[in-house]
Design a protein around this motif. Structure first.
Motif, PDB file in Angstrom:
ATOM      1  N   ILE A 321       0.841  -1.206   0.000  1.00 15.54           N
ATOM      2  CA  ILE A 321       0.000   0.000   0.000  1.00 15.54           C
ATOM      3  C   ILE A 321       0.877   1.257   0.000  1.00 15.54           C
ATOM      4  N   GLU A 322       1.944   1.259   0.783  1.00 14.04           N
ATOM      5  CA  GLU A 322       2.833   2.425   0.806  1.00 14.04           C
ATOM      6  C   GLU A 322       3.562   2.596  -0.521  1.00 14.04           C
ATOM      7  N   ALA A 323       3.834   1.484  -1.224  1.00  9.92           N
ATOM      8  CA  ALA A 323       4.440   1.588  -2.553  1.00  9.92           C
ATOM      9  C   ALA A 323       3.497   2.286  -3.532  1.00  9.92           C
ATOM     10  N   HIS A 324       2.199   2.209  -3.276  1.00 13.79           N
ATOM     11  CA  HIS A 324       1.213   2.940  -4.083  1.00 13.79           C
ATOM     12  C   HIS A 324       1.097   4.402  -3.651  1.00 13.79           C
ATOM     13  N   GLY A 325       1.846   4.777  -2.613  1.00 11.87           N
ATOM     14  CA  GLY A 325       1.752   6.138  -2.098  1.00 11.87           C
ATOM     15  C   GLY A 325       0.517   6.355  -1.247  1.00 11.87           C
ATOM     16  N   GLN A 326      -0.029   5.264  -0.680  1.00 11.54           N
ATOM     17  CA  GLN A 326      -1.262   5.330   0.093  1.00 11.54           C
ATOM     18  C   GLN A 326      -1.012   4.902   1.541  1.00 11.54           C
ATOM     19  N   THR A 327      -2.060   4.851   2.335  1.00 11.61           N
ATOM     20  CA  THR A 327      -1.930   4.509   3.745  1.00 11.61           C
ATOM     21  C   THR A 327      -2.828   3.333   4.102  1.00 11.61           C
ATOM     22  N   ILE A 328      -2.448   2.632   5.169  1.00 13.96           N
ATOM     23  CA  ILE A 328      -3.225   1.509   5.683  1.00 13.96           C
ATOM     24  C   ILE A 328      -3.411   1.724   7.182  1.00 13.96           C
ATOM     25  N   HIS A 329      -4.566   1.350   7.700  1.00 17.26           N
ATOM     26  CA  HIS A 329      -4.860   1.611   9.106  1.00 17.26           C
ATOM     27  C   HIS A 329      -5.649   0.444   9.695  1.00 17.26           C
ATOM     28  N   VAL A 330      -5.780   0.432  11.023  1.00 16.52           N
ATOM     29  CA  VAL A 330      -6.504  -0.634  11.696  1.00 16.52           C
ATOM     30  C   VAL A 330      -7.342  -0.053  12.829  1.00 16.52           C
ATOM     31  N   ARG A 331      -8.547  -0.608  13.016  1.00 10.36           N
ATOM     32  CA  ARG A 331      -9.389  -0.328  14.181  1.00 10.36           C
ATOM     33  C   ARG A 331      -9.824  -1.676  14.738  1.00 10.36           C
ATOM     34  N   SER A 332      -9.771  -1.813  16.044  1.00 13.39           N
ATOM     35  CA  SER A 332     -10.127  -3.107  16.608  1.00 13.39           C
ATOM     36  C   SER A 332     -10.489  -2.984  18.075  1.00 13.39           C
ATOM     37  N   ARG A 333     -11.270  -3.967  18.552  1.00 13.78           N
ATOM     38  CA  ARG A 333     -11.592  -4.070  19.972  1.00 13.78           C
ATOM     39  C   ARG A 333     -11.747  -5.558  20.298  1.00 13.78           C
ATOM     40  N   GLU A 334     -11.157  -5.947  21.408  1.00 11.87           N
ATOM     41  CA  GLU A 334     -11.223  -7.352  21.803  1.00 11.87           C
ATOM     42  C   GLU A 334     -12.670  -7.795  21.980  1.00 11.87           C
ATOM     43  N   GLY A 335     -12.969  -8.962  21.393  1.00 12.29           N
ATOM     44  CA  GLY A 335     -14.308  -9.519  21.513  1.00 12.29           C
ATOM     45  C   GLY A 335     -15.327  -8.910  20.579  1.00 12.29           C
ATOM     46  N   VAL A 336     -14.957  -7.849  19.871  1.00 14.50           N
ATOM     47  CA  VAL A 336     -15.886  -7.174  18.959  1.00 14.50           C
ATOM     48  C   VAL A 336     -15.508  -7.424  17.506  1.00 14.50           C
ATOM     49  N   GLY A 337     -14.229  -7.305  17.197  1.00 19.90           N
ATOM     50  CA  GLY A 337     -13.774  -7.531  15.829  1.00 19.90           C
ATOM     51  C   GLY A 337     -12.733  -6.531  15.383  1.00 19.90           C
ATOM     52  N   THR A 338     -12.331  -6.664  14.127  1.00 23.94           N
ATOM     53  CA  THR A 338     -11.241  -5.851  13.582  1.00 23.94           C
ATOM     54  C   THR A 338     -11.621  -5.319  12.209  1.00 23.94           C
ATOM     55  N   THR A 339     -11.211  -4.090  11.937  1.00 22.79           N
ATOM     56  CA  THR A 339     -11.367  -3.480  10.616  1.00 22.79           C
ATOM     57  C   THR A 339     -10.018  -2.973  10.158  1.00 22.79           C
TER      58      THR A 339
END
Length: 348
Positions: A321-339
């Motif tokens: 993703i960084e090679a495309h000049g873009q960004t990657i991120h994460v949101r998460s909470r235990e027991g709830v899930g991840t994005t």
């Protein structure tokens, strides 16, 4: 005090000589009351004090300051630097010299902290690398030793052991391939072949290619309502497919029984498209979120689960993703899930 702090050595010598000459001249004037004699005394004391103070500053203070500067740059002085030390440095005030040294000290401190962090990262990397290699190697060694000890002639176990050995050899091969790929990514050797494509079609095709892996857990896939309208993006289609494949594999590995994986796509500003892959799995503790894109990093709960993989998937995603000049991120909470989401350029 600010005035004195910002004086150059020559100005400091003049200022100090005046401080000495004026009271001495006043004292002589009170005694002699001969203004010619007083003036001569003032000039004599002032000139002698000026040269003496200048000599002391140059000989015993600024010479050592020059050594400090040479130590800072850690090199034998060039002709240009010698000119600087001889003509420019003596014109600097003590305050300016102090600022230079403090700036060097701060930069040096930051460099040392970075080296310490890199050293810690190196230790963790070697430890994790050793762990990732030992698991399949020890398994292969165990199966081979068992076969050589006589199990090779036992039709009930020899095929099973050979299949397990082959599976661990494949795991080692994948690990080496991932290491080679991430090394090329970090060296900037990734050549992107960009083209326009519909991101929804690529996301669906990618999940369909590994849907069979999700069947044992009965994990369902869907595109979020309102994100069905086709969005055309511009990037390396196969590399983006690799990113999506890694994200889907992680969502399946750490997903719960009868869980869901949801893909969403948004046109954020007519220049970028945001792609997010969400699950309702085990989630990630907040303290671990800043490190999940590191090579081989796994959370404590992740290590305790019976999952396979090189541990390099998210690190590879980040580099692509960084090679495309873009960004990657994460949101998460235990027991709830991840994005996990990333951006891509729209069609130019």
């Amino acid at each position: 005090m600010v005035f004195i702090k910002n004086l150059s050595p020559r100005q400091l010598s003049i200022f100090t000589a005046l401080i000495l000459a004026i009271p001495i001249s006043i004292f002589i004037a009170v005694i002699e009351r001969n203004w010619a004699y007083v003036l001569g005394s003032f000039l004599t004391v002032f000139i002698c004090s000026y040269f003496l103070i200048s000599f002391v500053l140059e000989r015993f203070i600024y010479r050592k300051i020059k050594l400090i500067y040479k130590f800072i740059y850690q090199t034998k002085a060039t002709k240009r630097e010698e000119t600087y030390y001889k003509y420019i440095l003596p014109q600097k005030s003590i305050g300016e010299v102090q600022a230079d040294v403090e700036a060097w000290a701060n930069a040096n401190k930051q460099e040392i902290e970075l080296l310490r962090a890199n050293e810690q990262f190196r230790k963790e990397f070697l430890q994790n690398l050793s762990h990732e290699f030992k698991t399949p190697v020890f398994a292969i060694q165990g199966y081979v030793d068992t076969l050589l000890d006589g199990a090779l002639n036992d039709a009930n176990v020899n095929k099973k052991f050979l299949e397990q050995t082959a599976a661990n050899v494949t795991r080692l091969t994948n690990l080496l391939n991932d290491l080679d790929e991430i090394s090329r990514l970090e060296r900037g050797e990734l050549a992107l072949v960009k083209q326009s494509f519909i991101i929804q079609d690529l996301v669906k095709d990618t999940f369909d290619s590994i849907a069979i892996v999700a069947k044992p857990k009965n994990i369902k896939y869907s595109i979020k309502k309102g994100c069905e309208m086709p969005l055309q993006v511009y990037g390396d289609k196969e590399k983006v497919r690799q990113v999506l494949l890694n994200l889907f594999e992680n969502s399946i590995k750490y997903g719960k029984e009868n869980g869901t994986i949801t893909a969403s796509m948004y046109n954020t500003d007519d220049k970028h498209v945001l792609v997010e892959i969400s699950d309702d799995g085990t989630g990630i503790a907040e303290k671990n979120l800043p490190r999940i894109f590191e090579r081989f990093y796994r959370t404590d709960s992740g290590r305790s689960m019976d999952v396979t993989g090189s541990g390099l998937g998210l690190a590879i995603c980040k580099h692509i993703i960084e090679a495309h000049g873009q960004t990657i991120h994460v949101r998460s909470r235990e027991g709830v899930g991840t994005t996990i989401g990333f951006t891509l350029d729209v069609r130019p």
